[in-house]
Design an enzyme around this catalytic site. Structure first.
Site, PDB file in Angstrom:
ATOM      1  N   TRP A 163       6.415   4.859  -5.049  1.00 31.78           N
ATOM      2  CA  TRP A 163       5.771   5.377  -6.249  1.00 31.78           C
ATOM      3  C   TRP A 163       4.264   5.515  -6.113  1.00 31.78           C
ATOM      4  O   TRP A 163       3.633   6.221  -6.898  1.00 31.78           O
ATOM      5  CB  TRP A 163       6.065   4.464  -7.439  1.00 31.78           C
ATOM      6  CG  TRP A 163       5.773   3.005  -7.190  1.00 31.78           C
ATOM      7  CD1 TRP A 163       6.663   2.050  -6.827  1.00 31.78           C
ATOM      8  CD2 TRP A 163       4.495   2.362  -7.254  1.00 31.78           C
ATOM      9  NE1 TRP A 163       6.024   0.837  -6.649  1.00 31.78           N
ATOM     10  CE2 TRP A 163       4.697   0.994  -6.915  1.00 31.78           C
ATOM     11  CE3 TRP A 163       3.194   2.788  -7.565  1.00 31.78           C
ATOM     12  CZ2 TRP A 163       3.648   0.074  -6.878  1.00 31.78           C
ATOM     13  CZ3 TRP A 163       2.153   1.872  -7.516  1.00 31.78           C
ATOM     14  CH2 TRP A 163       2.397   0.529  -7.188  1.00 31.78           C
ATOM     15  N   ASN A 164       3.646   4.858  -5.129  1.00 36.29           N
ATOM     16  CA  ASN A 164       2.182   4.755  -5.148  1.00 36.29           C
ATOM     17  C   ASN A 164       1.456   5.997  -4.642  1.00 36.29           C
ATOM     18  O   ASN A 164       0.330   6.265  -5.052  1.00 36.29           O
ATOM     19  CB  ASN A 164       1.716   3.509  -4.393  1.00 36.29           C
ATOM     20  CG  ASN A 164       2.212   3.448  -2.967  1.00 36.29           C
ATOM     21  OD1 ASN A 164       3.213   4.071  -2.611  1.00 36.29           O
ATOM     22  ND2 ASN A 164       1.522   2.688  -2.139  1.00 36.29           N
ATOM     23  N   LYS A 210      15.184  10.793  -2.140  1.00 41.78           N
ATOM     24  CA  LYS A 210      15.321   9.994  -3.358  1.00 41.78           C
ATOM     25  C   LYS A 210      13.934   9.467  -3.707  1.00 41.78           C
ATOM     26  O   LYS A 210      13.488   8.459  -3.174  1.00 41.78           O
ATOM     27  CB  LYS A 210      16.294   8.832  -3.117  1.00 41.78           C
ATOM     28  CG  LYS A 210      17.101   8.390  -4.349  1.00 41.78           C
ATOM     29  CD  LYS A 210      16.278   7.880  -5.489  1.00 41.78           C
ATOM     30  CE  LYS A 210      15.616   6.557  -5.178  1.00 41.78           C
ATOM     31  NZ  LYS A 210      14.807   6.055  -6.361  1.00 41.78           N
ATOM     32  N   GLU A 249       8.194   2.260   7.079  1.00 42.49           N
ATOM     33  CA  GLU A 249       6.794   1.940   6.827  1.00 42.49           C
ATOM     34  C   GLU A 249       6.803   0.903   5.715  1.00 42.49           C
ATOM     35  O   GLU A 249       7.023   1.224   4.549  1.00 42.49           O
ATOM     36  CB  GLU A 249       6.020   3.193   6.435  1.00 42.49           C
ATOM     37  CG  GLU A 249       4.516   3.037   6.586  1.00 42.49           C
ATOM     38  CD  GLU A 249       3.877   2.504   5.330  1.00 42.49           C
ATOM     39  OE1 GLU A 249       3.582   1.286   5.308  1.00 42.49           O
ATOM     40  OE2 GLU A 249       3.669   3.270   4.394  1.00 42.49           O
ATOM     41  N   CYS A 279      -0.356   0.207   0.777  1.00 43.40           N
ATOM     42  CA  CYS A 279       0.015  -0.694   1.866  1.00 43.40           C
ATOM     43  C   CYS A 279      -1.136  -0.866   2.844  1.00 43.40           C
ATOM     44  O   CYS A 279      -1.195  -1.855   3.577  1.00 43.40           O
ATOM     45  CB  CYS A 279       1.252  -0.174   2.584  1.00 43.40           C
ATOM     46  SG  CYS A 279       1.081   1.514   3.196  1.00 43.40           S
ATOM     47  N   GLU A 331       1.222  -9.725  -0.197  1.00 44.06           N
ATOM     48  CA  GLU A 331       0.564  -8.449  -0.450  1.00 44.06           C
ATOM     49  C   GLU A 331       0.206  -8.371  -1.928  1.00 44.06           C
ATOM     50  O   GLU A 331       1.063  -8.540  -2.796  1.00 44.06           O
ATOM     51  CB  GLU A 331       1.496  -7.305  -0.046  1.00 44.06           C
ATOM     52  CG  GLU A 331       0.840  -5.949  -0.019  1.00 44.06           C
ATOM     53  CD  GLU A 331       1.739  -4.886   0.592  1.00 44.06           C
ATOM     54  OE1 GLU A 331       1.211  -3.847   1.026  1.00 44.06           O
ATOM     55  OE2 GLU A 331       2.964  -5.092   0.642  1.00 44.06           O
ATOM     56  N   SER A 376      -6.450   6.828   7.060  1.00 46.12           N
ATOM     57  CA  SER A 376      -5.254   7.675   7.069  1.00 46.12           C
ATOM     58  C   SER A 376      -5.632   9.131   7.314  1.00 46.12           C
ATOM     59  O   SER A 376      -6.580   9.659   6.714  1.00 46.12           O
ATOM     60  CB  SER A 376      -4.515   7.555   5.740  1.00 46.12           C
ATOM     61  OG  SER A 376      -4.072   6.235   5.524  1.00 46.12           O
TER      62      SER A 376
END
Length: 487
Positions: free
Chosen positions: A159-160, A183, A259, A293, A390, A450
Site C-alpha cells: 500500500w505504501n 493483487k 522484497e 522499507c 521496523e 532508489s
C-alpha cells in the site's frame, strides 16, 4: 472532498479487470477505500473471490503464448506509450495516491516520476534481451543460449507506494513477455486500477494484465499460487508474510522475488559533513511519512557529533507541517491506519521507558485521521524495541557509537539487510563500509537511492531477487541451452 477529487475518483473503475474486460466480482461484493486523513470512504470497489482469482489466472494463461510471441519492439512501444500516458496523467495519479494513502501531494508527484521510470526503462530493455552462440571447448558442437519468458506471473503489491510497486513489477514482466495477475493492497487499490486503465489506452492486449482487488489477500492468493500453471510469484511486504508465501510457492517450485522488511542503519561518522548528513537523515527518514522499507530506522551517530546532529534534526523536524496531503506546505500526512499509529506510539513509549529522550513529537494527534507527530528520540538504549523492529512511521531514533568496529557491529545487528546509509568524508572508510555492511544496497553520503536503472533488493531476511536495472528483467526470464552438432 472537493469537486475535483470527487470527479477524479468517479473516473476510477470499481470492477475487476480480467481478460481485457471490467467485470463485477463473482460474489457481487465490494469493499470500501478510505482517506486516512479523514476516515471518509472515498470509493467502493469489487471484492474478488478465490474463483475470480482463478478466472484472472485463466486469462493470463490464455494470453501467454501470444504475448511471448509478440515482437519485442511491439512490447517496447506499448510500455513507452504507457509511460507517456502516466506523464500526461501525473496530476491525476498523484491526487489518487494522496487521497487513498495519505502522502503529501508533492511526494506523490515524485512517486509518479519514479514509478513511470520503470515503464520507460523496461521499454528500452524489452528490445535488448540477448543470448549467446559459440563453439563448445571440444569443438564438437555449437552452443545456443536463449532467454525465454518465465510465464504467467502473480504479483502482490503493498500500500505504501501504490504506483511504483505496480510498475516495478509489471514493466519488466511485460518487457520479458510474461502475462500477469496483480493483487493490489486492500488499503490502496485505486492507483493500480487507474494505472491499468492507462495500460488499456496504451494498447495492451486482453489478458496480458489482470487485476483482482480484494479485502482478503490470502483467500484470493492461495489458489493462484497453488495452481500448477503459475510460474512466478513476486511480493513486496513484510518478512512475516513473505516467509509464508515462499513456503506456499515451494510446492510448485515457483520462481520468487521477495522484497521484504528492512531495518536500515544510518551511520554518521565523526568526519561527516553534518549539513549533508542532516539533509540525508530528513530524506531517508521522513520520505513517505517514514512508511518505506528503505526508510532509515536506526541512526547510529558518533558520540562526538551526536548532540549537534540531534539538535539540527530536531529543529528541522519541529518545523514540519502536519496535515492532509492535499494542503499546501504539508510534509507529514497521516499514517495508513490505526494499527500504524499504535505501533509508532508503542515503540516510542518503550524507548522512553528505557531511558531515551523525546526531543520533539512523540504523540498521536487528536481528531479525525491517523496522524502521528514527527518525532526525534536521543540516547536510545540497547534492547529498545525500536532498534529491532521496523518502525514504518515518522520516528527518528538516535543511538551513539565510539569506534568504526562498533558502528559496523550495531549496523549489522539485525536479521534484515535491505539498505544502509553512511556519511563520512573518508573515502577509504566509505569503501570499507561498502564491504562490511550486510545490506543489498547502500547510500554513501546520500539519503535517497532508489532508481529504476539500479537493482533494488536486499540480503538476509530482507528478501531475494532484484527489481529494476539490467538485473530486473532477468527475474522474468528463464535460460534455455541448446547444443547443435558441428556438421
Amino acid at each position: 472532498m472537493n469537486e475535483r477529487e470527487s470527479a477524479l475518483l468517479a473516473s476510477v473503475q470499481n470492477k475487476l479487470f480480467i481478460g481485457g474486460e471490467w467485470v463485477d466480482a463473482s460474489g457481487g461484493g465490494t469493499f470500501d477505500v478510505r482517506d486516512p486523513a479523514t476516515g471518509e470512504v472515498i470509493h467502493s470497489i469489487a471484492d474478488a473471490t478465490p474463483e475470480d482469482g482463478i478466472r484472472a489466472l485463466d486469462a493470463a494463461v490464455a494470453a501467454q503464448d501470444a504475448w511471448a510471441a509478440t515482437a519485442p519492439r511491439t512490447r517496447s512501444d506499448i510500455l513507452r506509450r504507457a509511460w507517456e500516458l502516466v506523464q500526461q496523467h501525473k496530476d491525476d495519479l498523484a491526487l489518487i495516491m494522496t487521497l487513498e494513502m495519505g502522502k503529501p501531494y508533492a511526494e506523490a508527484l515524485g512517486e509518479v516520476t519514479y514509478g513511470g521510470e520503470f515503464l520507460r526503462w523496461f521499454s528500452e530493455e524489452a528490445v535488448r534481451i540477448t543470448g549467446r552462440y559459440g563453439l563448445n571447448p571440444e569443438g564438437t558442437g555449437r552452443i545456443i543460449v536463449a532467454q525465454r519468458p518465465v510465464g504467467p506471473s502473480f504479483f502482490i503489491t503493498p500500500w505504501n507506494f501504490p504506483l511504483a510497486m505496480a510498475t516495478r513489477k509489471i514493466a519488466p514482466a511485460l518487457a520479458a513477455g510474461c502475462t500477469v495477475v496483480v493483487k493490489p493492497a486492500q488499503l490502496t487499490p485505486l492507483t493500480t486500477v487507474f494505472f491499468t486503465q492507462l495500460l488499456v489506452e496504451a494498447g495492451l492486449p486482453a489478458g496480458v494484465v489482470n487485476i483482482v482487488t480484494s479485502s482478503s489477500s490470502n483467500k484470493v492468493a492461495a489458489p493462484i499460487i497453488a495452481d500448477p500453471r503459475l510460474r512466478k510469484l513476486s511480493f513486496t511486504g513484510s518478512t512475516e508474510v513473505g516467509r509464508k508465501l515462499i513456503a506456499q510457492a515451494a510446492d510448485g517450485v515457483l520462481r520468487v522475488s521477495m522484497e521484504l522488511g528492512g531495518n536500515a542503519p544510518f551511520v554518521v561518522f565523526e568526519d561527516a559533513d553534518l549539513d549533508k548528513a542532516v539533509d540525508g537523515a530528513i530524506a531517508a527518514k521522513f520520505r513517505n511519512i517514514g512508511e518505506a522499507c528503505t526508510a532509515a530506522n536506526r541512526f547510529i551517530v558518533h558520540e562526538s557529533v551526536a548532540d549537534e546532529f540531534a539538535a539540527r534534526v530536531t529543529e528541522r523536524v519541529t518545523a514540519m507541517k502536519i496535515g492532509r496531503g492535499t494542503e499546501d506546505g504539508v510534509t507529514i500526512g497521516p499514517l495508513i491506519d490505526d494499527d500504524a499509529v499504535s505501533k509508532a506510539s508503542e515503540l516510542v513509549a518503550d524507548a522512553a521507558r528505557r531511558g531515551a529522550t523525546i526531543t520533539t513529537g512523540g504523540h498521536r494527534l487528536d481528531g479525525a485521521g491517523t496522524f502521528f507527530e514527527p518525532t526525534v528520540l536521543t540516547g536510545v538504549r540497547p534492547g529498545s524495541s525500536i532498534l529491532r523492529e521496523e518502525i514504518f512511521g515518522p520516528v527518528l531514533a538516535i543511538a551513539t557509537f565510539d569506534t568504526e568496529d562498533e558502528a559496523v557491529r550495531l549496523a549489522n545487528d539485525t536479521e534484515y539487510g535491505l539498505v544502509s546509509y553512511v556519511f563520512t568524508q573518508d573515502l577509504a572508510r566509505g569503501h570499507r563500509m561498502i564491504d562490511r555492511l550486510e545490506t543489498g544496497m547502500m547510500g554513501l553520503n546520500v539519503g535517497v537511492l532508489s532508481n529504476a536503472a539500479a537493482p533494488f533488493g536486499g540480503v538476509k531476511q530482507s528478501g531475494v531477487g532484484r527489481e529494476g536495472g539490467f538485473e530486473g528483467i532477468h527475474e522474468y526470464l528463464s535460460t534455455k541451452y541448446t547444443l547443435l552438432p558441428v556438421s
